[in-house]
Design a protein around this motif. Structure first.
Motif, PDB file in Angstrom:
ATOM      1  N   UNK A 159      -0.150   7.167 -12.449  1.00 21.53           N
ATOM      2  CA  UNK A 159      -0.140   6.549 -11.068  1.00 21.53           C
ATOM      3  C   UNK A 159      -0.129   5.175 -10.912  1.00 21.53           C
ATOM      4  N   UNK A 160       0.876   4.672 -11.375  1.00 26.63           N
ATOM      5  CA  UNK A 160       1.288   3.233 -11.371  1.00 26.63           C
ATOM      6  C   UNK A 160       1.406   2.993 -10.021  1.00 26.63           C
ATOM      7  N   UNK A 161       1.218   1.759  -9.255  1.00 24.43           N
ATOM      8  CA  UNK A 161       1.445   1.327  -8.446  1.00 24.43           C
ATOM      9  C   UNK A 161       2.942   0.646  -8.424  1.00 24.43           C
ATOM     10  N   UNK A 162       3.897   0.918  -7.314  1.00 20.14           N
ATOM     11  CA  UNK A 162       5.054   0.295  -7.209  1.00 20.14           C
ATOM     12  C   UNK A 162       5.241  -0.520  -6.158  1.00 20.14           C
ATOM     13  N   UNK A 163       6.113  -1.455  -6.177  1.00 21.09           N
ATOM     14  CA  UNK A 163       6.354  -2.284  -4.852  1.00 21.09           C
ATOM     15  C   UNK A 163       7.528  -2.621  -5.275  1.00 21.09           C
ATOM     16  N   UNK A 164       8.150  -3.381  -3.865  1.00 24.75           N
ATOM     17  CA  UNK A 164       9.367  -4.370  -3.677  1.00 24.75           C
ATOM     18  C   UNK A 164       8.796  -5.581  -2.779  1.00 24.75           C
ATOM     19  N   UNK A 165       9.604  -6.340  -2.453  1.00 28.24           N
ATOM     20  CA  UNK A 165       9.041  -7.416  -1.568  1.00 28.24           C
ATOM     21  C   UNK A 165       8.565  -7.112  -0.259  1.00 28.24           C
ATOM     22  N   UNK A 166       8.763  -5.709   0.339  1.00 29.43           N
ATOM     23  CA  UNK A 166       8.096  -5.635   1.804  1.00 29.43           C
ATOM     24  C   UNK A 166       7.518  -4.147   1.802  1.00 29.43           C
ATOM     25  N   UNK A 167       7.320  -3.606   0.563  1.00 33.20           N
ATOM     26  CA  UNK A 167       6.563  -2.473   0.516  1.00 33.20           C
ATOM     27  C   UNK A 167       5.970  -1.857  -0.819  1.00 33.20           C
ATOM     28  N   UNK A 168       4.593  -1.342  -0.886  1.00 32.05           N
ATOM     29  CA  UNK A 168       3.872  -0.907  -2.101  1.00 32.05           C
ATOM     30  C   UNK A 168       3.479   0.648  -1.711  1.00 32.05           C
ATOM     31  N   UNK A 169       3.732   1.345  -2.865  1.00 36.24           N
ATOM     32  CA  UNK A 169       3.582   2.863  -2.943  1.00 36.24           C
ATOM     33  C   UNK A 169       2.585   3.068  -4.229  1.00 36.24           C
ATOM     34  N   UNK A 170       1.582   4.049  -3.902  1.00 34.98           N
ATOM     35  CA  UNK A 170       0.572   4.496  -4.681  1.00 34.98           C
ATOM     36  C   UNK A 170      -0.055   5.788  -4.250  1.00 34.98           C
ATOM     37  N   UNK A 171      -1.031   6.083  -4.981  1.00 33.55           N
ATOM     38  CA  UNK A 171      -1.971   7.376  -4.689  1.00 33.55           C
ATOM     39  C   UNK A 171      -3.289   7.102  -4.461  1.00 33.55           C
ATOM     40  N   UNK A 172      -3.656   8.000  -3.597  1.00 32.29           N
ATOM     41  CA  UNK A 172      -5.009   7.750  -3.219  1.00 32.29           C
ATOM     42  C   UNK A 172      -5.877   9.231  -3.144  1.00 32.29           C
ATOM     43  N   UNK A 173      -7.071   9.335  -3.533  1.00 31.83           N
ATOM     44  CA  UNK A 173      -7.685  10.716  -3.346  1.00 31.83           C
ATOM     45  C   UNK A 173      -8.915  10.453  -2.080  1.00 31.83           C
ATOM     46  N   UNK A 174      -8.990  11.573  -1.407  1.00 32.95           N
ATOM     47  CA  UNK A 174     -10.007  11.716  -0.305  1.00 32.95           C
ATOM     48  C   UNK A 174     -10.377  13.181  -0.205  1.00 32.95           C
ATOM     49  N   UNK A 175     -11.680  13.255  -0.395  1.00 31.33           N
ATOM     50  CA  UNK A 175     -12.162  14.745   0.011  1.00 31.33           C
ATOM     51  C   UNK A 175     -11.574  15.783  -0.921  1.00 31.33           C
ATOM     52  N   UNK A 176     -11.202  15.501  -1.941  1.00 23.80           N
ATOM     53  CA  UNK A 176     -10.564  16.492  -2.999  1.00 23.80           C
ATOM     54  C   UNK A 176      -9.031  16.484  -2.935  1.00 23.80           C
ATOM     55  N   UNK A 177      -8.287  15.901  -2.156  1.00 24.18           N
ATOM     56  CA  UNK A 177      -6.788  15.933  -1.848  1.00 24.18           C
ATOM     57  C   UNK A 177      -6.361  14.672  -2.513  1.00 24.18           C
TER      58      UNK A 177
END
Length: 163
Positions: free
Chosen positions: A134-152
């Motif tokens: 679940x590594x965070x990825x990024x570039x100069x303008x954007x970050x992408x990641x995973x998050x959990x909420x209410x079992x999803x």
């Protein structure tokens, strides 16, 4: 004691070479480990790693500040930002579009801050920052990641241009 420079984390700061070194006390498998921030080779800050910590320190500079993000702590110019802001943890600090972006934990919830704005979206857990798969990825303008909420589990992208 043995200094191990983390050259990938070197940065320039106010005309000084800011670098990060991990110190292992007595032997390589010791529990007592310390991370040091160096300015032109002189120690300007020390942090004792938590026992069992994976120790993935991230050193950065922003405006006239140096920042160390480690063990859920954000240290700016030698002061703990967690205490000042009232957050249990600050992780994933980075610059997006030249502005600070990070994840924080407060009151049992995980949230996002970008350029001083606290976003209203709340998660049970934001998966990033060294969590396997679940590594965070990024570039100069954007970050992408995973998050959990209410079992999803959600795949998320945050863009500095969207603000």
């Amino acid at each position: 004691d043995r200094a191990i420079p983390a050259g990938a984390n070197a940065a320039a700061f106010k005309g000084q070479a800011i670098t990060l070194a991990e110190i292992t006390v007595s032997h390589p498998f010791a529990e007592n480990r310390q991370v040091q921030v160096l300015a032109d080779g002189a120690v300007i800050f020390r942090y004792d790693l938590l026992p069992g910590s994976p120790a993935s320190p991230r050193l950065a500079t922003w405006e006239d500040h140096w920042l160390l993000n480690i063990d859920g702590m954000l240290i700016m110019d030698g002061r703990c930002e967690n205490e000042r802001l009232g957050y249990a943890a600050i992780r994933g600090w980075m610059l997006l579009g030249g502005k600070p972006f990070y994840f924080f934990h407060k009151d049992g919830q995980e949230r996002i801050s970008y350029d001083g704005v606290l976003y209203e979206v709340v998660y049970d857990q934001i998966l990033c920052c060294g969590e396997p798969g679940f590594e965070t990825g990024r570039n100069d303008r954007m970050a992408w990641f995973y998050a959990a909420r209410e079992g999803s589990l959600y795949y998320l992208e945050f863009s500095s241009a969207a603000r």
